[in-house]
Motif scaffolding. Structure first.
Motif, PDB file in Angstrom:
ATOM      1  N   PRO A 140       0.743  -1.349  -0.555  1.00 35.70           N
ATOM      2  CA  PRO A 140       0.449  -0.315  -0.063  1.00 35.70           C
ATOM      3  C   PRO A 140       1.014   1.802  -0.120  1.00 35.70           C
ATOM      4  O   PRO A 140       2.340   1.018   0.978  1.00 35.70           O
ATOM      5  N   GLY A 141       0.341   2.913  -0.416  1.00 38.85           N
ATOM      6  CA  GLY A 141       1.472   3.708  -0.708  1.00 38.85           C
ATOM      7  C   GLY A 141       0.394   4.327   0.315  1.00 38.85           C
ATOM      8  O   GLY A 141      -0.548   4.779   0.330  1.00 38.85           O
ATOM      9  N   TYR A 142       1.327   5.380   0.921  1.00 43.70           N
ATOM     10  CA  TYR A 142       0.344   6.360   2.014  1.00 43.70           C
ATOM     11  C   TYR A 142       1.541   7.731   1.182  1.00 43.70           C
ATOM     12  O   TYR A 142       2.780   7.522   1.135  1.00 43.70           O
ATOM     13  N   ALA A 143       0.303   8.444   1.162  1.00 44.64           N
ATOM     14  CA  ALA A 143       0.615  10.179   0.799  1.00 44.64           C
ATOM     15  C   ALA A 143       1.878  10.552   1.632  1.00 44.64           C
ATOM     16  O   ALA A 143       1.088  10.596   2.884  1.00 44.64           O
ATOM     17  N   VAL A 144       2.730  11.322   1.690  1.00 48.14           N
ATOM     18  CA  VAL A 144       3.697  11.748   2.088  1.00 48.14           C
ATOM     19  C   VAL A 144       3.778  12.306   3.540  1.00 48.14           C
ATOM     20  O   VAL A 144       3.993  12.759   4.164  1.00 48.14           O
ATOM     21  N   ASN A 145       2.495  13.243   2.684  1.00 49.51           N
ATOM     22  CA  ASN A 145       1.748  14.218   3.737  1.00 49.51           C
ATOM     23  C   ASN A 145       0.497  15.016   3.130  1.00 49.51           C
ATOM     24  O   ASN A 145      -0.129  14.289   2.675  1.00 49.51           O
ATOM     25  N   GLY A 146      -0.081  15.539   3.959  1.00 48.41           N
ATOM     26  CA  GLY A 146      -0.687  16.273   3.213  1.00 48.41           C
ATOM     27  C   GLY A 146      -1.338  17.096   1.891  1.00 48.41           C
ATOM     28  O   GLY A 146      -1.898  18.027   1.120  1.00 48.41           O
ATOM     29  N   ASP A 147       0.074  17.368   1.780  1.00 51.03           N
ATOM     30  CA  ASP A 147       0.322  18.669   0.558  1.00 51.03           C
ATOM     31  C   ASP A 147      -0.327  17.789  -0.536  1.00 51.03           C
ATOM     32  O   ASP A 147      -0.310  16.437  -1.520  1.00 51.03           O
ATOM     33  N   PRO A 148      -1.748  18.294  -1.232  1.00 48.21           N
ATOM     34  CA  PRO A 148      -2.504  17.720  -2.283  1.00 48.21           C
ATOM     35  C   PRO A 148      -1.705  17.165  -3.040  1.00 48.21           C
ATOM     36  O   PRO A 148      -2.194  15.949  -4.105  1.00 48.21           O
ATOM     37  N   LYS A 149      -0.643  17.506  -3.592  1.00 49.04           N
ATOM     38  CA  LYS A 149       0.549  17.410  -4.584  1.00 49.04           C
ATOM     39  C   LYS A 149       1.225  15.811  -4.359  1.00 49.04           C
ATOM     40  O   LYS A 149       1.080  14.516  -5.439  1.00 49.04           O
ATOM     41  N   ASN A 150       1.199  15.550  -3.356  1.00 44.64           N
ATOM     42  CA  ASN A 150       1.214  14.009  -2.639  1.00 44.64           C
ATOM     43  C   ASN A 150       0.583  13.278  -2.162  1.00 44.64           C
ATOM     44  O   ASN A 150       0.533  11.785  -2.872  1.00 44.64           O
ATOM     45  N   GLN A 151      -0.532  14.044  -2.427  1.00 45.05           N
ATOM     46  CA  GLN A 151      -2.091  12.899  -2.292  1.00 45.05           C
ATOM     47  C   GLN A 151      -2.527  12.162  -3.880  1.00 45.05           C
ATOM     48  O   GLN A 151      -2.976  11.424  -4.093  1.00 45.05           O
ATOM     49  N   VAL A 152      -1.980  13.347  -5.344  1.00 44.40           N
ATOM     50  CA  VAL A 152      -2.350  13.078  -6.588  1.00 44.40           C
ATOM     51  C   VAL A 152      -1.487  11.936  -6.656  1.00 44.40           C
ATOM     52  O   VAL A 152      -2.154  10.741  -7.391  1.00 44.40           O
ATOM     53  N   ALA A 153       0.366  12.236  -6.340  1.00 45.83           N
ATOM     54  CA  ALA A 153       0.942  10.923  -6.228  1.00 45.83           C
ATOM     55  C   ALA A 153       0.450   9.712  -6.030  1.00 45.83           C
ATOM     56  O   ALA A 153       0.684   8.686  -6.551  1.00 45.83           O
ATOM     57  N   ALA A 154      -0.123   9.322  -4.658  1.00 50.50           N
ATOM     58  CA  ALA A 154      -0.293   8.838  -3.667  1.00 50.50           C
ATOM     59  C   ALA A 154      -1.481   7.554  -4.641  1.00 50.50           C
ATOM     60  O   ALA A 154      -1.747   6.409  -5.271  1.00 50.50           O
ATOM     61  N   THR A 155      -2.222   8.660  -5.281  1.00 57.15           N
ATOM     62  CA  THR A 155      -3.560   7.885  -5.677  1.00 57.15           C
ATOM     63  C   THR A 155      -2.610   7.498  -7.017  1.00 57.15           C
ATOM     64  O   THR A 155      -3.219   6.044  -7.685  1.00 57.15           O
ATOM     65  N   ASN A 156      -1.826   8.324  -8.109  1.00 58.02           N
ATOM     66  CA  ASN A 156      -1.207   7.692  -8.859  1.00 58.02           C
ATOM     67  C   ASN A 156      -0.616   6.409  -8.768  1.00 58.02           C
ATOM     68  O   ASN A 156      -0.800   5.409  -9.307  1.00 58.02           O
ATOM     69  N   TYR A 157       0.035   5.682  -7.416  1.00 59.00           N
ATOM     70  CA  TYR A 157       0.303   4.887  -7.233  1.00 59.00           C
ATOM     71  C   TYR A 157      -0.503   4.323  -7.131  1.00 59.00           C
ATOM     72  O   TYR A 157       0.068   2.808  -7.908  1.00 59.00           O
ATOM     73  N   GLU A 158      -1.998   3.968  -6.180  1.00 54.95           N
ATOM     74  CA  GLU A 158      -2.560   2.810  -6.160  1.00 54.95           C
ATOM     75  C   GLU A 158      -2.878   2.500  -7.412  1.00 54.95           C
ATOM     76  O   GLU A 158      -2.320   1.288  -7.658  1.00 54.95           O
ATOM     77  N   ASP A 159      -2.805   3.299  -8.530  1.00 48.82           N
ATOM     78  CA  ASP A 159      -3.759   2.890  -9.293  1.00 48.82           C
ATOM     79  C   ASP A 159      -2.481   1.995 -10.641  1.00 48.82           C
ATOM     80  O   ASP A 159      -2.626   0.860 -11.268  1.00 48.82           O
ATOM     81  N   TYR A 160      -1.019   2.438 -10.853  1.00 51.37           N
ATOM     82  CA  TYR A 160      -0.160   1.695 -11.233  1.00 51.37           C
ATOM     83  C   TYR A 160       0.277   0.582 -10.514  1.00 51.37           C
ATOM     84  O   TYR A 160       0.756   0.208 -11.676  1.00 51.37           O
ATOM     85  N   ALA A 161      -0.067   0.089  -9.490  1.00 52.92           N
ATOM     86  CA  ALA A 161       1.339  -0.767  -8.541  1.00 52.92           C
ATOM     87  C   ALA A 161       0.254  -1.086  -8.086  1.00 52.92           C
ATOM     88  O   ALA A 161       0.789  -2.165  -7.787  1.00 52.92           O
ATOM     89  N   ALA A 162      -0.808  -1.221  -8.101  1.00 50.63           N
ATOM     90  CA  ALA A 162      -2.209  -1.887  -7.266  1.00 50.63           C
ATOM     91  C   ALA A 162      -3.352  -2.030  -8.476  1.00 50.63           C
ATOM     92  O   ALA A 162      -3.447  -3.802  -8.543  1.00 50.63           O
ATOM     93  N   HIS A 163      -3.487  -1.462  -8.483  1.00 50.38           N
ATOM     94  CA  HIS A 163      -5.051  -1.645  -9.057  1.00 50.38           C
ATOM     95  C   HIS A 163      -5.306  -2.121 -10.784  1.00 50.38           C
ATOM     96  O   HIS A 163      -5.561  -2.849 -11.061  1.00 50.38           O
ATOM     97  N   PHE A 164      -3.969  -1.456 -11.805  1.00 52.90           N
ATOM     98  CA  PHE A 164      -3.507  -2.099 -12.648  1.00 52.90           C
ATOM     99  C   PHE A 164      -3.425  -3.635 -12.738  1.00 52.90           C
ATOM    100  O   PHE A 164      -3.762  -4.088 -13.583  1.00 52.90           O
TER     101      PHE A 164
END
Ligand code: BG6
Length: 477
Positions: A227-251
């Motif tokens: 599982p991926g966690y965003a490193v902090n609450g910065d929305p940019k990092n939240q988007v990145a974490a969402t990308n990661y889940e799609d890329y590395a898990a949901h894919f």
């Protein structure tokens, strides 16, 4: 805020292995060569050039190993069948001696009241299929894998209730076609996604065949989910974490369960010219091959940050599956990168230690896929020390597994249906490219890279500790 549940009385407390990592006997009784038999002979690919020719000699010592499982009280044992023992050339004539070996193993387990959990594919592809048509890169493998799977269902299905189709497709595909650390050691994005799609078809076809044949029990893939966690609450990092889940898990998991790829990743691949070709027949097959449970291999989490493109370049992927990553940064330019998590410690091999992450993995799988989960791997790779009196004091492993079992209990209390927990691993074994020094077992095997020695088995402290956990059905952790 909630009442803690007990583990179900039929919870499958167990441990795992894989054929290439334990069996040895690599040319015995008609076995054909697998891609790993060949790959390990390429200089520099494995730690000190180790291979699985002898491994821990489980092929000859399986009775001794099952006796140890019985003594420990295991309710389940997950192992894999070597495709090359059943079909030395990957297809064609069945090798009866291969069938006989797994019959003996399964019968021995059942006589000792241990539930077999059988993996069909744990990476040891027949070399003959690699040579003939490029293995996972050809659609011919869908037929051959399905035929092999059906042969196993017919031969062993009267005694097996849990089948794992493919083990860690995300790992063998990315390591094989991007990182070059597994056979066929290619680095080609387009070929990687094409092979991955074909593996999805093979997986779905085997599952469909299992269901159409009305065999007893259930089947599912084992997915390596970090599982991926965003490193902090910065929305940019939240988007990145969402990308990661799609890329590395949901894919992978979306394809297994819903028969479709996440839109964002598929669009991105299409723009890059590396999206796999999907036919209407493929879509129908993927939807028809829905698993009965999700197998989860859980080792660690990844902490995710934005990875902006600077002048068209960003931090590139050495490892972007999240599975084998270390705490060092890697990622996909423009999409995400992994970064350090100040709250987590690492193993001797720099994998994040994060028991809570297992609860999160279970919760996310449950809410997105609504399937029961069988935890098919989890454990700690560490250097162990054999004392002069043949004891092994692996308190670090006890702590690691204890905390993870607590996390499972939390998830069960949250309402997740967890069928069982087969730790990685039962005995020490060959850790693919890491040799024999990276140990995972409850049972120590006295061998190293230089010599197989006598391959004596010794019970570690964790062996007795897990024995007690099982006796108490995980009640006092
Ligand atoms: C999983 C595999 O990737 O993790 C196992 O299914 C493997 O076969 C395990 O051994 C641990 O990885 P490693 O690289 O530490 O052996």
């Amino acid at each position: 805020y909630k009442k803690m549940s007990h583990f179900p009385t039929d919870f499958l407390w167990g441990a795992s292995s894989a054929a290439y990592q334990i069996e040895g006997a690599y040319r015995e009784d008609g076995k054909g060569l697998s891609v790993w038999d060949k790959f390990v002979r390429i200089p520099g690919k494995t730690f000190k050039g180790t291979n699985g020719d002898v491994a821990v000699d489980h092929y000859h010592r399986f009775k001794e190993d099952v006796a140890l499982m019985k003594e420990q009280g295991l309710k389940a044992y997950r192992f894999s069948i070597a495709w090359t023992r059943i079909f030395p050339e990957g297809k064609g004539q069945v090798n009866q001696k291969g069938i006989n070996f797994y019959n003996r193993l399964i019968d021995e387990l059942i006589a000792n009241r241990i539930e077999p959990v059988v993996t069909l594919y744990h990476w040891d592809l027949p070399q003959a299929l690699q040579d003939e048509y490029g293995g996972w890169e050809s659609r011919e493998i869908v037929t051959d894998f399905t035929n092999y799977a059906k042969t196993c269902f017919d031969a062993f299905g009267d005694r097996v209730n849990y089948w794992v189709s493919l083990n860690e497709q995300n790992v063998f595909i990315s390591h094989g076609y991007q990182m070059e650390s597994h056979p066929p050691a290619v680095n080609d994005e387009k070929r990687m996604y094409a092979a991955n799609h074909i593996a999805n078809l093979a997986n779905a076809s085997a599952i469909k065949t299992f269901h159409d044949g009305h065999y007893q029990g259930g089947i599912g893939p084992s997915f390596a989910y970090s599982p991926g966690y965003a490193v902090n609450g910065d929305p940019k990092n939240q988007v990145a974490a969402t990308n990661y889940e799609d890329y590395a898990a949901h894919f992978w998991m979306d394809v297994y369960v819903y028969g479709r790829y996440p839109k964002m990743i598929y669009k991105w691949l299409t723009e890059r010219g590396t999206a796999p070709v999907i036919t209407e027949a493929d879509r129908a097959l993927l939807i028809a091959g829905k698993p009965d449970f999700m197998g989860l291999n859980y080792y660690q989490t990844q902490t995710i940050a934005a990875n902006p493109l600077v002048g068209g370049v960003g931090l590139a992927a050495e490892n972007n599956t999240g599975k084998k990553g270390t705490s060092s940064e890697s990622g996909v330019p423009g999409m995400f990168k992994t970064t350090n998590n100040e709250f987590l410690k690492q193993t001797d091999w720099d994998w994040n230690i994060d028991p809570e992450g297992l609860r999160i993995a279970l919760r996310r799988i449950d809410s997105r896929y609504d399937l029961p989960v069988l935890i098919t791997e989890n454990g700690l790779g560490a250097y162990d020390k054999l004392e002069e009196d043949h004891q092994i004091h692996d308190d670090y492993r006890i702590y690691f597994i204890n905390e993870h079992i607590k996390a499972i209990k939390e998830a069960i209390s949250d309402g997740v249906k967890v069928i069982g927990y087969t730790t990685w691993s039962f005995t020490d074994l060959l850790s693919w490219s890491n040799g024999y020094q990276k140990r995972y077992g409850f049972v120590y095997i006295d061998r190293d890279e230089e010599s197989a020695k006598e391959l004596k088995r010794y019970r570690k402290d964790s062996f007795y500790w897990y024995q007690k956990v099982i006796q108490e059905n995980g009640q006092y952790l």
